[in-house]
Design a protein around this motif. Structure first.
Motif, short mmCIF file in Angstrom:
data_model
loop_
_atom_site.label_atom_id
_atom_site.label_comp_id
_atom_site.label_asym_id
_atom_site.label_seq_id
_atom_site.Cartn_x
_atom_site.Cartn_y
_atom_site.Cartn_z
N GLY A 408 0.98 -1.12 0.08
CA GLY A 408 0.24 -0.09 0.12
C GLY A 408 0.86 1.28 0.01
O GLY A 408 0.66 2.34 -0.50
N SER A 409 1.98 1.26 0.71
CA SER A 409 2.84 2.39 0.86
C SER A 409 3.47 2.77 -0.70
O SER A 409 3.41 3.69 -1.06
N VAL A 410 3.90 1.66 -1.32
CA VAL A 410 4.41 1.86 -2.58
C VAL A 410 3.35 2.45 -3.54
O VAL A 410 3.77 3.20 -4.27
N VAL A 411 2.22 2.00 -3.53
CA VAL A 411 1.24 2.35 -4.41
C VAL A 411 0.73 3.71 -4.17
O VAL A 411 0.48 4.58 -5.06
N ALA A 412 0.75 4.04 -2.77
CA ALA A 412 0.58 5.37 -2.46
C ALA A 412 1.38 6.36 -2.77
O ALA A 412 1.13 7.60 -3.37
N ILE A 413 2.69 5.98 -2.65
CA ILE A 413 3.89 7.19 -3.10
C ILE A 413 4.03 7.23 -4.61
O ILE A 413 3.91 8.17 -5.16
N VAL A 414 4.10 6.00 -5.25
CA VAL A 414 4.27 5.97 -6.71
C VAL A 414 2.94 6.66 -7.44
O VAL A 414 2.83 7.35 -8.36
N GLY A 415 1.79 5.88 -6.88
CA GLY A 415 0.73 6.63 -7.65
C GLY A 415 0.26 8.18 -7.52
O GLY A 415 0.00 8.74 -8.22
N THR A 416 0.67 8.44 -6.25
CA THR A 416 0.48 10.07 -5.84
C THR A 416 1.31 10.75 -6.92
O THR A 416 0.66 11.90 -7.37
N TYR A 417 2.70 10.46 -6.85
CA TYR A 417 3.54 11.23 -7.54
C TYR A 417 3.27 11.05 -9.07
O TYR A 417 3.25 12.20 -9.79
N THR A 418 2.77 9.91 -9.81
CA THR A 418 2.32 10.06 -10.91
C THR A 418 1.05 10.75 -11.30
O THR A 418 1.05 11.46 -12.29
N ALA A 419 0.01 10.71 -10.41
CA ALA A 419 -1.03 11.68 -10.61
C ALA A 419 -0.72 13.08 -10.80
O ALA A 419 -1.29 13.68 -11.41
N LEU A 420 0.12 13.47 -9.64
CA LEU A 420 0.24 14.75 -9.57
C LEU A 420 1.26 15.31 -10.67
O LEU A 420 1.25 16.33 -11.25
N THR A 421 2.25 14.33 -11.17
CA THR A 421 3.00 14.91 -12.50
C THR A 421 2.13 14.94 -13.45
O THR A 421 2.29 15.87 -14.53
N ASP A 422 0.92 14.08 -13.82
CA ASP A 422 0.13 14.06 -14.97
C ASP A 422 -0.62 15.41 -14.74
O ASP A 422 -0.96 16.06 -15.82
N ILE A 423 -1.17 15.86 -13.53
CA ILE A 423 -2.13 16.76 -13.44
C ILE A 423 -1.20 18.09 -13.92
O ILE A 423 -1.73 19.03 -14.57
N ILE A 424 0.11 18.31 -13.34
CA ILE A 424 0.80 19.43 -13.63
C ILE A 424 1.40 19.52 -15.23
O ILE A 424 1.27 20.74 -15.57
N LYS A 425 1.63 18.39 -15.82
CA LYS A 425 1.85 18.49 -17.25
C LYS A 425 0.61 19.14 -17.86
O LYS A 425 0.90 19.90 -18.98
N GLU A 426 -0.55 18.74 -17.40
CA GLU A 426 -1.75 19.12 -18.33
C GLU A 426 -2.13 20.68 -17.94
O GLU A 426 -2.67 21.38 -18.71
N ILE A 427 -1.81 21.07 -16.75
CA ILE A 427 -1.97 22.65 -16.22
C ILE A 427 -1.12 23.37 -16.75
O ILE A 427 -1.44 24.56 -17.23
N GLN A 428 0.24 23.02 -16.97
CA GLN A 428 1.21 24.01 -17.69
C GLN A 428 0.91 24.13 -19.19
O GLN A 428 0.60 23.45 -19.79
N PRO A 429 1.29 25.51 -19.65
CA PRO A 429 1.01 25.89 -20.96
C PRO A 429 1.78 25.22 -22.01
O PRO A 429 2.87 24.83 -21.53
N LYS A 430 1.15 24.82 -22.84
CA LYS A 430 1.78 23.98 -23.91
C LYS A 430 2.47 24.82 -25.04
O LYS A 430 1.74 25.83 -25.37
#
Length: 430
Positions: A408-430
């Motif tokens: 659960g800890s691995v899923v939480a850390i990796v999953g949260t990092y991946t989700a936040l990274t994807d969100i930041i990529k979408e928010i940043q101007p292209k």
């Protein structure tokens, strides 16, 4: 998903908040009654449990399968088994102290007031983001039905999707002002039926409306694995409701059997939807399978309209526990005007987040990795070890629980990092 007034002053308020929490994820709760006189039957409790686990996650399981590949279905089964087991652990925690009536109670008995505050905070955060997901879902699906619509607000032209988010918020706002949510709770009991209709409509579209099941898909996809697991975990985040459902039963000893029935039926539903969607659209799947459906088909319209109706009836139920908790911290807590103001501010805040982060799949992955893993896997294991077996008594059970917590800890850390990274990529101007 319950929050401030983190340490509620009375058991009655705790029970009220948890009852509302039960309703929030497309679920219909039962009032806690003394087991010697009243309580729900086994069948009715199973119905409530399936309602608890049948939420908006069903829209995204095909997308999750497309991210992880066919073999990630095994991960869906693994997550279901782990969450079923941690549900049993919660039940054993409740058995250790007869005063436990809710999930925050478990946190308090295990770790004191801080434990209660932490558990409540995670529960309220999950509720808040589920409300955000409802608005994003409404905006996406309404824009799918009416792609050419635009809105003008105070002289400013707003895109269709953003406009529909605002319109949805305006529609649901009056429902949040109601303090008595009995009618809405009754409507929310249709969650199981809505999920069934949605699965059947998607299947009908593939089998009889010309879409077909022609996509082969990938067997395994490492790059999307963390997103897939996060979305699968979101689907089984009903643990905050389990204590309330258990306490509602006439015969609480049957609760493990209820969990078996609920998890089997929910997994069949999620598995069927993921397989149908992946066979129909393959790698082209969006975060909500309804967005892939051609709107000219009757089955597609049934699926989309079913998707649209549910959030409208449940949005107020999702925000009610947060609003109730906030009202307890403000002066004039009995004032209707103050209550309406607090609830309006809450709706406004969810609208703001939905407009800033309008990415349904990524937000759901964040909820699943950061909040659902914590609430459904990590906290039950921690509380069980603290309350029942102790961390010092090494044995097979403790070792298994520690392995689950590591996973659960691995899923939480990796999953949260991946989700936040994807969100930041979408928010940043292209």
């Amino acid at each position: 998903m319950n929050n401030t007034c983190w340490c509620l002053p009375t058991e009655e308020k705790m029970d009220t908040n948890n009852m509302e929490r039960t309703e929030s994820q497309n679920q219909h709760p039962q009032s806690h009654e003394p087991p010697s006189t009243k309580g729900t039957t086994f069948i009715r409790t199973c119905f409530n449990g399936v309602n608890t686990l049948s939420g908006v996650g069903i829209l995204s399981v095909p997308y999750a399968l497309s991210k992880g590949g066919w073999l990630s279905l095994l991960l869906l089964l693994l997550v279901a088994l782990l969450c079923f087991y941690t549900g049993l652990l919660l039940r054993r925690c409740m058995d250790s102290d007869p005063l436990i009536k809710s999930y925050p109670d478990v946190g308090q008995v295990a770790f004191g007031r801080k434990g209660r505050a932490i558990v409540s905070t995670f529960l309220y955060l999950e509720l808040f983001f589920v409300a955000v997901e409802f608005l994003i879902m409404e905006g996406d699906n309404l824009h799918k039905l009416f792609p050419k619509e635009n809105f003008v607000v105070f002289g400013n032209k707003i895109g269709g999707k953003q406009g529909f988010v605002l319109l949805s918020a305006v529609v649901v706002l009056p429902t949040t002002w109601l303090r008595s949510l009995g009618v809405l709770a009754y409507v929310s009991a249709g969650g199981v039926m809505a999920s069934l209709i949605l699965v059947l409509a998607v299947f009908w579209g593939g089998a009889f409306d010309g879409i077909g099941f022609h996509e082969r898909g990938d067997l395994w996809n490492w790059s999307g694995l963390s997103t897939a697991i996060s979305l699968f975990t979101f689907c089984y985040c009903g643990h905050a409701v389990f204590p309330t459902i258990c306490n509602s039963m006439k015969d609480k000893s049957q609760f493990p059997k209820v969990l078996v029935v609920c998890f089997i039926l929910s997994t069949i539903s999620y598995g069927s939807m993921s397989i149908f969607g992946y066979l129909m659209f393959g790698e082209h799947l969006t975060s909500q399978v309804t967005l892939n459906l051609p709107t000219k088909n009757i089955s597609s319209k049934i699926a989309i309209y079913t998707t649209l109706i549910n959030p409208i009836s449940k949005y107020a139920l999702v925000l009610a526990p947060i609003a109730t908790a906030l009202e307890q911290t403000f002066p004039f807590r009995e004032s209707k005007m103050m209550s309406c103001l607090i609830r309006t501010c809450l709706v406004t805040s969810t609208v703001f987040v939905a407009l800033v982060v309008p990415f349904f799949g990524y937000v759901m992955a964040f909820i699943g990795a950061f909040l659902s893993v914590t609430v459904s896997i990590l906290v039950p294991c921690l509380c069980y070890c603290k309350m029942v077996i102790g961390f010092n008594k090494f044995g097979v059970e403790l070792m298994m629980i520690l392995m689950i917590m590591l996973f659960g800890s691995v899923v939480a850390i990796v999953g949260t990092y991946t989700a936040l990274t994807d969100i930041i990529k979408e928010i940043q101007p292209k």
